[in-house]
Design an enzyme around this catalytic site. Structure first.
Site, PDB file in Angstrom:
ATOM      1  N   ASP A 109       0.831  -1.206   0.000  1.00 53.35           N
ATOM      2  CA  ASP A 109       0.000   0.000   0.000  1.00 53.35           C
ATOM      3  C   ASP A 109       0.864   1.254   0.000  1.00 53.35           C
ATOM      4  O   ASP A 109       0.479   2.284  -0.574  1.00 53.35           O
ATOM      5  CB  ASP A 109      -0.909  -0.023   1.233  1.00 53.35           C
ATOM      6  N   ASP A 130      -7.123   2.135  -5.536  1.00 50.80           N
ATOM      7  CA  ASP A 130      -6.483   1.909  -4.242  1.00 50.80           C
ATOM      8  C   ASP A 130      -7.487   2.050  -3.103  1.00 50.80           C
ATOM      9  O   ASP A 130      -7.559   1.200  -2.202  1.00 50.80           O
ATOM     10  CB  ASP A 130      -5.334   2.901  -4.078  1.00 50.80           C
ATOM     11  N   ASP A 134      -8.914  -0.939  -0.670  1.00 50.39           N
ATOM     12  CA  ASP A 134      -8.731  -0.803   0.778  1.00 50.39           C
ATOM     13  C   ASP A 134      -9.999  -1.208   1.520  1.00 50.39           C
ATOM     14  O   ASP A 134      -9.943  -1.838   2.587  1.00 50.39           O
ATOM     15  CB  ASP A 134      -8.358   0.638   1.146  1.00 50.39           C
TER      16      ASP A 134
END
Length: 258
Positions: A109, A130, A134
């Site tokens: 990440d 992203d 998550d």
């Protein structure tokens, strides 16, 4: 998993991290802080020193990824895969394995965003991917813990922590869509992952030292997350509500207010 193996899985990587921390401290006096660490600043629980150390620790992997021409989106997907593996480890009760896999997933990440910025390939689509993954990562981790504690009240704690985590993220996304900044709260995603990882890694050590089951420390971590994520979410809702109300009042003409 035997207690000796679980303790080994905790002790060996932890020793390597502590050794790296010692090297970092020795070098800190003669090296500048990482620009990303300075730009992003410190948080209440994750200060600037910790962020700077973590970025420094990832330096070799970052340089290798840059030389290899790895795609940031591929790193994002790889991070989700590691997080799913961590969730499976939690589901089987392998808490130390799950904790270290969360750390590894967090490394992906970090790397995806840094590589995207350094190669000039940062774009809204990548940021959206992203953020979306998550949320999947949060879901599978708490789902894994829900499976592990499905026969006791830990299941409810896992569900409460999951709901609170989603509300923390949603409050920020919705607030920013309405034009209000929202970064309040102690338990944002980085802090949640830190506590989950630390809980999993330290559970065997605490269990061995106190003569209790490994599930007890993890239940305590889940209880803390269930409480603090929801307090953070409610705090954000209150803060954003007031902020938006003030913005609406300021934009209303004086003649309409009287």
């Amino acid at each position: 998993m035997s207690s000796s193996l679980a303790a080994t899985l905790t002790a060996v990587p932890a020793a390597l991290v502590l050794l790296s921390l010692g090297v970092f401290v020795v070098q800190a006096a003669r090296r500048p802080r990482d620009p990303d660490a300075v730009a992003r600043g410190g948080k209440r629980l994750l200060g600037l020193f910790f962020r700077d150390f973590w970025y420094w620790l990832h330096g070799p992997a970052e340089r290798w990824a840059l030389r290899s021409g790895l795609n940031p989106d591929a790193l994002t997907l790889a991070g989700l895969g590691v997080t799913v593996a961590a969730a499976l480890a939690f589901a089987f009760g392998w808490f130390a394995v799950g904790g270290w896999l969360i750390v590894l997933g967090g490394s992906f990440d970090i790397l995806d965003g840094r590589i995207a910025r350094q190669t000039g390939t940062a774009r809204p689509a990548g940021a959206f991917l992203d953020s979306s993954l998550d949320r999947y990562g949060d879901f599978v981790l708490f789902a894994g813990l829900a499976v592990a504690f499905r026969q006791n009240w830990g299941l409810m704690l896992a569900l409460l922590a999951l709901g609170g985590s989603f509300l923390v993220s949603y409050a920020r996304a919705r607030a920013e869509a309405l034009g209000a900044e929202c970064r309040d709260g102690w338990f944002q995603r980085a802090e949640r992952m830190l506590f989950l990882a630390a809980g999993g890694i330290l559970a065997p050590v605490i269990a061995w030292a106190a003569g209790i089951s490994q599930t007890t420390p993890m239940l305590a971590v889940l209880g803390l997350l269930a409480l603090m994520t929801n307090l953070t979410a409610f705090g954000r809702v209150r803060s954003v509500y007031r902020r938006l109300d003030e913005m609406a009042s300021q934009s209303t003409p004086v003649s309409e207010r009287t």
